[in-house]
Design an enzyme around this catalytic site. Sequence first.
Site, PDB file in Angstrom:
ATOM      1  N   ASN A  68       0.875  -1.181   0.000  1.00  0.00           N
ATOM      2  CA  ASN A  68       0.000   0.000   0.000  1.00  0.00           C
ATOM      3  C   ASN A  68       0.911   1.229   0.000  1.00  0.00           C
ATOM      4  O   ASN A  68       1.464   1.592   1.032  1.00  0.00           O
ATOM      5  CB  ASN A  68      -0.895  -0.038   1.253  1.00  0.00           C
ATOM      6  CG  ASN A  68      -1.729   1.220   1.393  1.00  0.00           C
ATOM      7  OD1 ASN A  68      -1.860   2.001   0.437  1.00  0.00           O
ATOM      8  ND2 ASN A  68      -2.307   1.424   2.567  1.00  0.00           N
ATOM      9  N   LYS A 112       0.134   4.285  -0.441  1.00  0.00           N
ATOM     10  CA  LYS A 112      -0.505   5.519   0.060  1.00  0.00           C
ATOM     11  C   LYS A 112      -0.202   6.685  -0.893  1.00  0.00           C
ATOM     12  O   LYS A 112      -0.211   6.485  -2.101  1.00  0.00           O
ATOM     13  CB  LYS A 112      -0.048   5.793   1.503  1.00  0.00           C
ATOM     14  CG  LYS A 112      -0.219   4.556   2.397  1.00  0.00           C
ATOM     15  CD  LYS A 112      -0.050   4.829   3.854  1.00  0.00           C
ATOM     16  CE  LYS A 112      -0.248   3.543   4.637  1.00  0.00           C
ATOM     17  NZ  LYS A 112      -0.186   3.719   6.070  1.00  0.00           N
ATOM     18  N   HIS A 114      -9.558   1.572   4.619  1.00  0.00           N
ATOM     19  CA  HIS A 114      -8.303   1.746   5.345  1.00  0.00           C
ATOM     20  C   HIS A 114      -8.553   2.718   6.498  1.00  0.00           C
ATOM     21  O   HIS A 114      -9.340   3.659   6.361  1.00  0.00           O
ATOM     22  CB  HIS A 114      -7.212   2.283   4.407  1.00  0.00           C
ATOM     23  CG  HIS A 114      -5.865   2.266   5.054  1.00  0.00           C
ATOM     24  ND1 HIS A 114      -5.483   3.238   5.939  1.00  0.00           N
ATOM     25  CD2 HIS A 114      -4.844   1.377   4.979  1.00  0.00           C
ATOM     26  CE1 HIS A 114      -4.255   2.946   6.376  1.00  0.00           C
ATOM     27  NE2 HIS A 114      -3.855   1.819   5.813  1.00  0.00           N
ATOM     28  N   GLU A 132      -6.986   5.125   7.566  1.00  0.00           N
ATOM     29  CA  GLU A 132      -6.784   6.543   7.225  1.00  0.00           C
ATOM     30  C   GLU A 132      -8.021   7.110   6.524  1.00  0.00           C
ATOM     31  O   GLU A 132      -8.354   8.281   6.683  1.00  0.00           O
ATOM     32  CB  GLU A 132      -5.513   6.692   6.369  1.00  0.00           C
ATOM     33  CG  GLU A 132      -4.259   6.536   7.225  1.00  0.00           C
ATOM     34  CD  GLU A 132      -3.074   5.915   6.527  1.00  0.00           C
ATOM     35  OE1 GLU A 132      -3.027   5.902   5.278  1.00  0.00           O
ATOM     36  OE2 GLU A 132      -2.177   5.412   7.235  1.00  0.00           O
ATOM     37  N   GLU A 140      -5.929  -4.426  10.719  1.00  0.00           N
ATOM     38  CA  GLU A 140      -4.900  -3.420  10.935  1.00  0.00           C
ATOM     39  C   GLU A 140      -5.206  -2.650  12.222  1.00  0.00           C
ATOM     40  O   GLU A 140      -5.994  -1.691  12.199  1.00  0.00           O
ATOM     41  CB  GLU A 140      -4.858  -2.434   9.762  1.00  0.00           C
ATOM     42  CG  GLU A 140      -4.477  -3.065   8.448  1.00  0.00           C
ATOM     43  CD  GLU A 140      -3.780  -2.068   7.532  1.00  0.00           C
ATOM     44  OE1 GLU A 140      -2.653  -2.342   7.125  1.00  0.00           O
ATOM     45  OE2 GLU A 140      -4.359  -1.002   7.256  1.00  0.00           O
ATOM     46  N   GLY A 168       2.131   2.581  10.922  1.00  0.00           N
ATOM     47  CA  GLY A 168       3.117   3.651  10.765  1.00  0.00           C
ATOM     48  C   GLY A 168       3.781   4.067  12.070  1.00  0.00           C
ATOM     49  O   GLY A 168       4.460   5.089  12.134  1.00  0.00           O
ATOM     50  N   SER A 184       2.960  -1.822  10.552  1.00  0.00           N
ATOM     51  CA  SER A 184       4.403  -1.905  10.793  1.00  0.00           C
ATOM     52  C   SER A 184       5.007  -3.277  10.438  1.00  0.00           C
ATOM     53  O   SER A 184       5.932  -3.745  11.101  1.00  0.00           O
ATOM     54  CB  SER A 184       4.739  -1.530  12.234  1.00  0.00           C
ATOM     55  OG  SER A 184       4.359  -0.184  12.489  1.00  0.00           O
TER      56      SER A 184
HETATM   57  P1  PGA Z   1       2.573   0.580   7.822  1.00  0.00           P
HETATM   58  O1  PGA Z   1       1.157   0.812   7.123  1.00  0.00           O
HETATM   59  O2  PGA Z   1       3.116  -0.733   7.308  1.00  0.00           O
HETATM   60  O3  PGA Z   1       3.412   1.748   7.400  1.00  0.00           O
HETATM   61  O4  PGA Z   1       2.326   0.540   9.295  1.00  0.00           O
HETATM   62  C1  PGA Z   1       0.266  -0.251   6.915  1.00  0.00           C
HETATM   63  C2  PGA Z   1      -1.008   0.269   6.315  1.00  0.00           C
HETATM   64  O5  PGA Z   1      -1.411   1.380   6.658  1.00  0.00           O
HETATM   65  O6  PGA Z   1      -1.646  -0.399   5.484  1.00  0.00           O
END
Ligand code: PGA
Length: 252
Positions: free
Chosen positions: A9, A11, A95, A97, A167, A173, A213
Amino acid sequence: MIRPIIVANWKMHKTIPEAVEFAKQLKKEFSEPGDVDIVIAPPFTALRPVADVLRDSPLHLSAQNMHWEEKGAYTGEVSATILVDAGCEFVIIGHSERRTLFGETDGMLNKKIHSALKSGLRPIFCIGETLEERESGITFRIIQKQIKEGLNNIISDDIRRIALAYEPIWAIGTGKTATPLQAQEVHRFIRKTIATDLEHAHASETVIIYGGSVNPENTGSLMNQPDINGALVGGASLDFESFADIIKISET
Ligand code: PGA
């Protein structure tokens, strides 16, 4: 045996030339179908150019979001039909976000999932609790609500085409991964909820991937868990070597 999925992903990262270059490297390194399905989710602008690179390869393309309507006056949005036209097979839906920064609710996500399935896209439906919810001991209640509302009125044949992505929001992140056992506990609960609350007879075949992460160091121990069938990778998918390592570790 469930075939695992590893999703990059990206983003809001990578220009068209950067995305195309990465896709070319990936196609070269993973030219034959392996033991996992590899999916990359670039920004909208890079979808078509990346689709052109991935043609005749075992790699798959995903979008990061979509609108539920097929067409119309929705400035700034894209529909499932437009994504299929751009070469997508998958779409990430819900997601965290999108939920937290853009106010997407489970009701909206349910409409998106119906629309994606209708157009032949495979949804990657994201669910997960906040740190506050975890600390209040309501993780399972939140997960159950997200599944019941997000997958409301989806018929069994279609549930087979959906991948769920657990998630935990506190792990995205932040460098804080859920421990393999914490993740496994929730993945098992997700599978149980799909079997009981959605009365889906094939919950044992549902693909449930973990995100938050994920990196080459923790991939092995996460993938060793019986109910973890892949990974949704953010930060560590931006770098070719680390994403390639995550794929290779998942294949072993
Ligand atoms: P990350 O993001 O691996 O940077 O924690 C995962 C995601 O948001 O899908």
